[in-house]
Design a protein around this motif. Structure first.
Motif, PDB file in Angstrom:
ATOM      1  N   UNK A 117     -22.289  57.499  34.096  1.00  0.00           N
ATOM      2  CA  UNK A 117     -21.745  57.920  35.378  1.00  0.00           C
ATOM      3  C   UNK A 117     -21.559  59.436  35.431  1.00  0.00           C
ATOM      4  N   UNK A 118     -22.485  60.146  34.804  1.00  0.00           N
ATOM      5  CA  UNK A 118     -22.373  61.599  34.701  1.00  0.00           C
ATOM      6  C   UNK A 118     -23.643  62.163  34.081  1.00  0.00           C
ATOM      7  N   UNK A 119     -23.636  63.458  33.859  1.00  0.00           N
ATOM      8  CA  UNK A 119     -24.664  64.142  33.087  1.00  0.00           C
ATOM      9  C   UNK A 119     -24.142  64.239  31.662  1.00  0.00           C
ATOM     10  N   UNK A 120     -24.987  63.920  30.689  1.00  0.00           N
ATOM     11  CA  UNK A 120     -24.514  63.955  29.314  1.00  0.00           C
ATOM     12  C   UNK A 120     -25.620  64.271  28.332  1.00  0.00           C
ATOM     13  N   UNK A 156     -30.459  66.099  27.413  1.00  0.00           N
ATOM     14  CA  UNK A 156     -29.423  66.166  28.430  1.00  0.00           C
ATOM     15  C   UNK A 156     -30.034  65.543  29.676  1.00  0.00           C
ATOM     16  N   UNK A 157     -29.320  64.602  30.260  1.00  0.00           N
ATOM     17  CA  UNK A 157     -29.860  63.864  31.392  1.00  0.00           C
ATOM     18  C   UNK A 157     -28.732  63.242  32.190  1.00  0.00           C
TER      19      UNK A 157
END
Length: 54
Positions: free
Chosen positions: A34-37, A27-28
């Protein structure tokens, strides 16, 4: 948690942090999403030689 970078290039998008949620996924935050994923680590980490620290 990990930090990865290429030696001598640890600024901006060349330095990366995240958390392994299992053996294959991290998770990064990434500008490409364009987000945390959560993504597979393979394909999102740098090509060798890459230095990891925990």
């Amino acid at each position: 948690m990990y930090q990865e970078s290429k030696k001598g290039a640890s600024s901006g998008a060349n330095d990366h942090t995240g958390v392994f949620v299992n053996k294959r996924q991290v998770i990064h935050c990434t500008y490409l999403l364009n987000d945390i994923g959560i993504t597979n680590a393979e394909g999102w980490t740098s090509d060798p030689p890459t230095y990891f620290s925990a």
